[in-house]
Design an enzyme around this catalytic site. Sequence first.
Site, PDB file in Angstrom:
ATOM      1  N   PHE A 118       0.845  -1.197   0.000  1.00 57.06           N
ATOM      2  CA  PHE A 118       0.000   0.000   0.000  1.00 57.06           C
ATOM      3  C   PHE A 118       0.871   1.233   0.000  1.00 57.06           C
ATOM      4  CE2 PHE A 118      -4.347  -1.493   0.594  1.00 57.06           C
ATOM      5  CZ  PHE A 118      -4.100  -2.843   0.733  1.00 57.06           C
ATOM      6  N   ALA A 119       0.565   2.160  -0.906  1.00 54.80           N
ATOM      7  CA  ALA A 119       1.303   3.422  -0.971  1.00 54.80           C
ATOM      8  C   ALA A 119       0.277   4.538  -1.085  1.00 54.80           C
ATOM      9  CB  ALA A 119       2.266   3.412  -2.148  1.00 54.80           C
ATOM     10  N   VAL A 120      -0.312   4.883   0.041  1.00 50.96           N
ATOM     11  CA  VAL A 120      -1.378   5.884   0.065  1.00 50.96           C
ATOM     12  C   VAL A 120      -0.811   7.219   0.555  1.00 50.96           C
ATOM     13  CG1 VAL A 120      -3.638   6.466   1.060  1.00 50.96           C
ATOM     14  CG2 VAL A 120      -3.111   4.088   0.468  1.00 50.96           C
ATOM     15  N   LYS A 122       1.437  10.374   0.991  1.00 54.34           N
ATOM     16  CA  LYS A 122       2.872  10.635   0.825  1.00 54.34           C
ATOM     17  C   LYS A 122       3.727   9.369   0.875  1.00 54.34           C
ATOM     18  CE  LYS A 122       2.636  15.414   2.342  1.00 54.34           C
ATOM     19  NZ  LYS A 122       2.693  16.263   3.536  1.00 54.34           N
ATOM     20  N   ASP A 208       4.781  -3.869   4.105  1.00 53.19           N
ATOM     21  CA  ASP A 208       4.815  -2.407   4.277  1.00 53.19           C
ATOM     22  C   ASP A 208       5.666  -1.787   3.166  1.00 53.19           C
ATOM     23  OD1 ASP A 208       3.287  -2.250   6.553  1.00 53.19           O
ATOM     24  OD2 ASP A 208       4.809  -1.225   7.755  1.00 53.19           O
ATOM     25  N   HIS A 230       8.527  -9.682  15.073  1.00 54.91           N
ATOM     26  CA  HIS A 230       8.817  -8.249  15.158  1.00 54.91           C
ATOM     27  C   HIS A 230      10.216  -8.041  15.739  1.00 54.91           C
ATOM     28  CE1 HIS A 230       8.423  -4.021  16.106  1.00 54.91           C
ATOM     29  NE2 HIS A 230       7.223  -3.982  15.537  1.00 54.91           N
ATOM     30  N   PRO A 231      11.014  -7.168  15.115  1.00 65.92           N
ATOM     31  CA  PRO A 231      12.395  -7.005  15.585  1.00 65.92           C
ATOM     32  C   PRO A 231      12.494  -6.317  16.949  1.00 65.92           C
ATOM     33  CG  PRO A 231      11.888  -5.357  13.923  1.00 65.92           C
ATOM     34  CD  PRO A 231      10.707  -6.284  13.973  1.00 65.92           C
ATOM     35  N   GLU A 300      -2.274  -4.797  13.344  1.00 69.09           N
ATOM     36  CA  GLU A 300      -1.188  -5.617  13.902  1.00 69.09           C
ATOM     37  C   GLU A 300      -1.672  -6.360  15.151  1.00 69.09           C
ATOM     38  OE1 GLU A 300       3.308  -4.671  13.910  1.00 69.09           O
ATOM     39  OE2 GLU A 300       2.632  -4.002  15.878  1.00 69.09           O
TER      40      GLU A 300
HETATM   41  C1  5GW Z   1       0.462   5.360   8.583  1.00 75.40           C
HETATM   42  C2  5GW Z   1       0.383   5.923   9.860  1.00 75.40           C
HETATM   43  C3  5GW Z   1      -0.288   7.113  10.076  1.00 75.40           C
HETATM   44  C4  5GW Z   1      -0.865   7.745   9.006  1.00 75.40           C
HETATM   45  C5  5GW Z   1      -0.781   7.203   7.738  1.00 75.40           C
HETATM   46  C6  5GW Z   1      -0.119   5.989   7.510  1.00 75.40           C
HETATM   47  C7  5GW Z   1      -0.044   5.405   6.176  1.00 75.40           C
HETATM   48  C8  5GW Z   1       0.284   4.058   5.963  1.00 75.40           C
HETATM   49  C9  5GW Z   1      -0.272   6.199   5.006  1.00 75.40           C
HETATM   50  O1  5GW Z   1      -0.569   7.416   5.042  1.00 75.40           O
HETATM   51  N1  5GW Z   1      -0.158   5.621   3.760  1.00 75.40           N
HETATM   52  C10 5GW Z   1       0.148   4.299   3.620  1.00 75.40           C
HETATM   53  O2  5GW Z   1       0.259   3.823   2.468  1.00 75.40           O
HETATM   54  N2  5GW Z   1       0.349   3.494   4.704  1.00 75.40           N
HETATM   55  C11 5GW Z   1       0.639   2.051   4.495  1.00 75.40           C
HETATM   56  O3  5GW Z   1       0.519   1.340   5.689  1.00 75.40           O
HETATM   57  C12 5GW Z   1       2.067   1.840   4.015  1.00 75.40           C
HETATM   58  O4  5GW Z   1       2.138   0.683   3.203  1.00 75.40           O
HETATM   59  C13 5GW Z   1       2.799   1.603   5.319  1.00 75.40           C
HETATM   60  O5  5GW Z   1       4.030   0.951   5.130  1.00 75.40           O
HETATM   61  C14 5GW Z   1       1.772   0.772   6.064  1.00 75.40           C
HETATM   62  C15 5GW Z   1       1.934   0.770   7.591  1.00 75.40           C
HETATM   63  O6  5GW Z   1       2.156   2.080   8.110  1.00 75.40           O
HETATM   64  P1  5GW Z   1       3.566   2.495   8.702  1.00 75.40           P
HETATM   65  O7  5GW Z   1       4.623   1.900   7.856  1.00 75.40           O
HETATM   66  O8  5GW Z   1       3.639   3.962   8.894  1.00 75.40           O
HETATM   67  O9  5GW Z   1       3.565   1.788  10.113  1.00 75.40           O
HETATM   68  P2  5GW Z   1       4.879   1.416  10.968  1.00 75.40           P
HETATM   69  O10 5GW Z   1       4.345   0.662  12.145  1.00 75.40           O
HETATM   70  O11 5GW Z   1       5.784   0.574  10.120  1.00 75.40           O
HETATM   71  O12 5GW Z   1       5.543   2.727  11.331  1.00 75.40           O
HETATM   72 MN    MN Z   2       6.110   0.392   8.140  1.00 73.16          MN
END
Ligand code: 5GW
Ligand code: MN
Length: 351
Positions: A118-120, A122, A208, A230-231, A300
Amino acid sequence: MKHLNNGRALTLVLVAVLLGVLCYYITPSFRGIKLFKENDIRQENRLDADVIHVSREFHLVAPDHLQYKQPSIVHGSRTDVVTVTPWLAPVVWEGTFNPVLLDSIYNKKNVSITATVFAVGKYIMFLKNFLETAEQHFFIGFKVHICVFTDRPDEVPQVRMATGRQLTVRSVPSSKRWQEISARRMELIQSLIEEQLPNDSGYIFCLDVDSKFHGRWGTESLGGLVAVIHPGYYRDDRSKFPYERSPESRAYVAPGEGDFYYCGGAFGGLLQEVHQLAKTCRSNFESDAKEGIEAAWQEESHLNRYMWINKPSKVLSPEYLWQDFKPKNPEVHIIRFSGVIKNYAEIRPNA
Ligand code: 5GW
Ligand code: MN
């Protein structure tokens, strides 16, 4: 004349039907023998098509005459880590598997691997590195389908894919709230699998995007239901795991329970297994939301609850999802996939 013909035809049909029924009941033994023989012949030839769906995952056919180091059952190559869970699922660490052997086994099976990412908003900025490094390390030499979910399809970078590998882009609505993106992840994974299932019986990994590949991630990771440790918590007591601790939530894990703390940033397995997982997590997530409950770490937490009840058949060590800011621990001989350091204020819509 016409009537007579009709009458005759009817009698003929009736006789034919009667004869058919008679034959069916007279010859069961004959039919049985024939079937048996067919199966015998098939087994001798070991046609790929004969490995029926359920047993596919367990039927490992190696090529004859492949030369490799003799395996030992008394001297483990890794004695510094645990390589099997109490329910006898392998824990994959560098040194526990033979990549050449595994690749040749799975090559014969002609497996295909889907990866969802997912790339939503930014987060699109992470996609280029993710895709480029996947081309270097993720299931090299296999059929790979990377499925990008994004609200910015025009910004998906052009990355050269090797033959046998394809990239597809699916549009999703933009969202201001992470919770919404998170909730929809499982839903979209569920519907993607539902679309694919009729003509694909392969594997899927859900990853991710804010991460990069640094080393091999390949056939050693294939399994029915696959979870990644999880690391951040793997040396800790389970009381420190950030499971959802409120009994009202459907993601609840009670004190003194839970095996490991698994990542939400990487999981996978057979399409059917991951479908079950996505469906369950989504439904629990939505039921919680209806009651105004949000689990500590959203999906998660639900994933961890799911894996506590539905034990993963393969567990991947933290080599499979490290974090760039974390110094490498001595038991980690290779980092295969790692989360990049990100500026939260810059990328998150509601941070
Ligand atoms: C994540 C957190 C807060 C607000 C927005 C997002 C977010 C996640 C986003 O704006 N857009 C998005 O594509 N994602 C997707 O969810 C990405 O694939 C991201 O890798 C995944 C999980 O969010 P992460 O990576 O920020 O979570 P952590 O626990 O790895 O920091
Ligand atoms: Mn992540």
